[in-house]
Structures are given as structure tokens and as C-alpha cells.
Design an enzyme around this catalytic site. Sequence first.
Site, PDB file in Angstrom:
ATOM      1  N   LYS A 115       8.891  40.271 -20.260  1.00 47.36           N
ATOM      2  CA  LYS A 115       8.738  40.359 -18.800  1.00 47.36           C
ATOM      3  C   LYS A 115       7.678  41.375 -18.402  1.00 47.36           C
ATOM      4  CE  LYS A 115      12.845  38.152 -17.235  1.00 47.36           C
ATOM      5  NZ  LYS A 115      14.024  38.080 -16.403  1.00 47.36           N
ATOM      6  N   LYS A 207      11.790  28.637 -22.786  1.00 50.12           N
ATOM      7  CA  LYS A 207      13.047  28.322 -22.103  1.00 50.12           C
ATOM      8  C   LYS A 207      12.791  27.977 -20.640  1.00 50.12           C
ATOM      9  CE  LYS A 207      14.809  32.551 -20.134  1.00 50.12           C
ATOM     10  NZ  LYS A 207      15.913  32.892 -19.311  1.00 50.12           N
ATOM     11  N   LYS A 210      13.437  30.679 -14.164  1.00 49.54           N
ATOM     12  CA  LYS A 210      13.199  30.777 -12.709  1.00 49.54           C
ATOM     13  C   LYS A 210      11.773  31.202 -12.433  1.00 49.54           C
ATOM     14  CE  LYS A 210      17.757  32.706 -11.579  1.00 49.54           C
ATOM     15  NZ  LYS A 210      18.048  33.843 -12.447  1.00 49.54           N
TER      16      LYS A 210
HETATM   17  N1  AQP Z   1      17.018  28.148 -20.032  1.00 45.86           N
HETATM   18  C1  AQP Z   1      18.269  28.560 -20.081  1.00 45.86           C
HETATM   19  N2  AQP Z   1      19.182  27.897 -20.820  1.00 45.86           N
HETATM   20  C2  AQP Z   1      20.483  28.304 -20.864  1.00 45.86           C
HETATM   21  N3  AQP Z   1      20.936  29.387 -20.191  1.00 45.86           N
HETATM   22  C3  AQP Z   1      20.064  30.064 -19.434  1.00 45.86           C
HETATM   23  N4  AQP Z   1      20.187  31.152 -18.656  1.00 45.86           N
HETATM   24  C4  AQP Z   1      18.985  31.457 -18.113  1.00 45.86           C
HETATM   25  N5  AQP Z   1      18.058  30.587 -18.518  1.00 45.86           N
HETATM   26  C5  AQP Z   1      18.697  29.710 -19.350  1.00 45.86           C
HETATM   27  C6  AQP Z   1      21.442  31.853 -18.440  1.00 45.86           C
HETATM   28  O1  AQP Z   1      21.712  31.868 -17.038  1.00 45.86           O
HETATM   29  C7  AQP Z   1      22.427  33.071 -16.730  1.00 45.86           C
HETATM   30  C8  AQP Z   1      21.794  33.740 -15.546  1.00 45.86           C
HETATM   31  O2  AQP Z   1      20.468  34.104 -15.851  1.00 45.86           O
HETATM   32  P1  AQP Z   1      19.760  35.255 -15.055  1.00 45.86           P
HETATM   33  O3  AQP Z   1      19.834  34.995 -13.625  1.00 45.86           O
HETATM   34  O4  AQP Z   1      20.311  36.560 -15.484  1.00 45.86           O
HETATM   35  O5  AQP Z   1      18.249  35.134 -15.481  1.00 45.86           O
HETATM   36  P2  AQP Z   1      17.526  35.115 -16.877  1.00 45.86           P
HETATM   37  O6  AQP Z   1      18.465  35.075 -18.025  1.00 45.86           O
HETATM   38  O7  AQP Z   1      16.527  36.218 -16.893  1.00 45.86           O
HETATM   39  O8  AQP Z   1      16.768  33.733 -16.904  1.00 45.86           O
HETATM   40  P3  AQP Z   1      16.093  32.922 -15.759  1.00 45.86           P
HETATM   41  O9  AQP Z   1      17.151  32.384 -14.860  1.00 45.86           O
HETATM   42  O10 AQP Z   1      15.230  31.872 -16.305  1.00 45.86           O
HETATM   43  O11 AQP Z   1      15.185  33.975 -14.985  1.00 45.86           O
HETATM   44  P4  AQP Z   1      13.760  34.561 -15.425  1.00 45.86           P
HETATM   45  O12 AQP Z   1      12.731  33.530 -15.177  1.00 45.86           O
HETATM   46  O13 AQP Z   1      13.607  35.712 -14.485  1.00 45.86           O
HETATM   47  O14 AQP Z   1      13.821  34.973 -16.864  1.00 45.86           O
HETATM   48  C9  AQP Z   1      22.411  33.951 -17.985  1.00 45.86           C
HETATM   49  O15 AQP Z   1      23.667  33.837 -18.630  1.00 45.86           O
HETATM   50  C10 AQP Z   1      21.343  33.328 -18.819  1.00 45.86           C
HETATM   51  O16 AQP Z   1      21.583  33.516 -20.203  1.00 45.86           O
END
Ligand code: AQP
Length: 347
Positions: A115, A207, A210
Site C-alpha cells: 500500500k 486480488k 476496492k
Molecule cells: N479479493 C478478496 N478475496 C477474498 N476476501 C477479501 N477481502 C478483501 N479482499 C478480498 C476480505 O474482506 C474483508 C474486508 O476487507 P477490508 O475492508 O479490510 O479491505 P482489504 O482487506 O484491505 O481489501 P480490499 O477490500 O480490497 O481493500 P483495498 O483495496 O484497500 O486493499 C477482509 O476480511 C479481507 O480479508
Amino acid sequence: MTTFTPRVFSGVQPTGNLHLGNYLGAIVRFVELQKTHACIYCVVDLHAITVWQDPKELAANTREVTAAFLAAGIDPKANIVFNQSQVPEHAELAWVFNCVARMGWLNRMTQFKEKAGKDRENASVGLFAYPTLMAADILAYLATHVPVGDDQKQHLELTRDIAIKFNNDFAESIAGHGYGEAFFPVTEPLITGPATRVMSLRDGAKKMSKSDPSDLSRINLTDDSDAIARKIRKAKTDPDALPSEVAGLKDRPEADNLVGIYAALARVTRDDVLRDHGGAQFSAFKPALADLAVEVLSPVTAEMQRLMADPGHIDGVLADGTQRARAIAAETVRGAKDVLGLVRSAG
Ligand code: AQP
């Protein structure tokens, strides 16, 4: 041995574009776990601000994640649903954990490296310290189990290390205050949802996320049927037909991802999907996947929209959850302060 009552905690960041990966990797599992456990689900808005957020969007996204929890089937009366910033004990305990965790531990966190990217000097201190706040989120509730997607595995290991170090460093004081051998539980990650790692629709090696600049890379929980069908139609694939056995998906990350999504949505195995669709071209498989995705997601999307039209109701759910969450977290922090020797003044 100190025994801890089984309790589930997990969180989702209100950073917009809630997607199919969040749904299948986390939210679906949250819903299932409420049948067997006392559950606490948190919209982690303090995590969101580790990178700049537009204040109006942050507020809207907090309500959107709450709506997604409720629309997916989380019962906020039987469980606790709240947003992190309203329970100050999270930030308070995070400070304690900043003093327990070692620089070397945080330096190894791959999510920070990803990040922060190349411009690490310019990343916020909060982004670096994110995992200690996450440990505080979990341990403020003495949570024994945390359902997460595969990407959070390393942070969960850090939470376990922090609990173990706190329990060891203050063992005498913990016992002296009547907590037995351990003040914090060593939390178990539950990385077992229907799809623990959903990949981008544009790149099977990344992966679904968001923050991916391409909206075509993900299916958002707010997408309508047309958008879902279009994104699946445009999903990257190879030119070959689907294999009839899982072994045939090796080295075909995009095909593997679409089959995995189908299996997770239909609640069947990849083998089952290939038994029915093995030999099919993507031109036939993609419409079947789009129909299934619309069938599963559209009731959730419709319910989210209904709920979001009534922000007063959502705020009421969060306020009720905050009160109940705070009662638990405050007791933990009070105990941790006693253990640490932070004097409690009268009054
Ligand atoms: N691609 C994914 N596949 C399965 N699980 C996923 N999670 C996130 N992406 C995937 C799971 O969703 C939960 C909430 O995630 P978060 O809001 O804490 O954000 P994150 O893990 O940083 O991933 P995001 O949503 O894609 O955001 P960004 O783009 O900011 O990295 C967690 O349990 C996560 O494991």
C-alpha cells in the site's frame, strides 16, 4: 490454562467499492458464524483514514458497509454491529500494543509495503501502525476467532504475537490481578469462507480490491444486473475451453478465478462446476456465471439500497452496537491498565 468464551470479531473498511471479494471472503462467513458464536462486526473507519478519505464519502461508505452487513443477513440485535471510531478504547489499546509490538515485526508486513508502494517516506504513520490497531480491535473483545480473507493472514499472526508477548511480559502481574495465565486469548484466524481469495477480473494474479483503479476489475455490491453481466463478459480469460477436472486449471489463473467465483456463489465445489461446465467455451460459461451472480447478489443489492434510503435507521443500529461494544472494550482496557501498572485514580 485460562479459558476464553468463544467470541467472533471482524471488520470491513468503509473505503468504498465494497466488492464480491469482501462479500465471499468475509461477509458470507460473518453471517454463517452468527449461528454458532456471539459475533461482533465492526465498520473499521479508523483504518480507512490511514489513507486520505473524503469526509462526506467516508460517512456514506460507513453507512454502506453497515447496510451490506444487514442486507447479507447479520442480525444486529443478536450480535453487535458498530463503527470503530465510536469506541475510543480501540485507539487506546492500540497505543499499548504499539509499545508491545516490535519495529521488526511491523517492518515485515507485506500489506504496508504494497500500500505504501515506492513512496514509503510519504505514507502515514497510521498506515504503518495499522496492524497494531487491528490487534486492538480484536483483543479489546478478547475475540477467540476472526473470519478474514487470505490477505489478512499476516496481520492475524501479528495479533497472536502481540497477545503472546503481552501475556509473557506481564505474566506475574496478570496472575497477581487474578487473570490466571493469560490476559489476552491467542486468536484463531478463520480463513475458510466460500472464496478466501477472489482475484481481479482483469488480472488473475492480483486480488480483487476496492482500490484497484479499474472498476472492471471487480463486481461491486452496488452494481446492477447489467453492470455485473458486462464485467463478467469483459473478464480476462484465455482462449481454451474449461477443463473437466480441477487439475486442468493449473497455470490458468483467470479461468481458475471464474470457476472459483461460480463455485462460491453456487455453494458447490470447483469439481462440481467442472463436472457441469467442463468442455464449455467462455462464451457459454460467462453468461451462466453472470446469471448466477445476478441471482445471488441482486437481493442483497436491493436490500442495501432500501436500507441506505433510511440513514436514520442505520445510525440507530450503529448507536446501539456502539453502546454494547463499548461496555466490553472498556472492561478489557481497564483490566489491561491494571496489569500494566497504570494507576487508576479515584472517582
Ligand atoms: N479479493 C478478496 N478475496 C477474498 N476476501 C477479501 N477481502 C478483501 N479482499 C478480498 C476480505 O474482506 C474483508 C474486508 O476487507 P477490508 O475492508 O479490510 O479491505 P482489504 O482487506 O484491505 O481489501 P480490499 O477490500 O480490497 O481493500 P483495498 O483495496 O484497500 O486493499 C477482509 O476480511 C479481507 O480479508
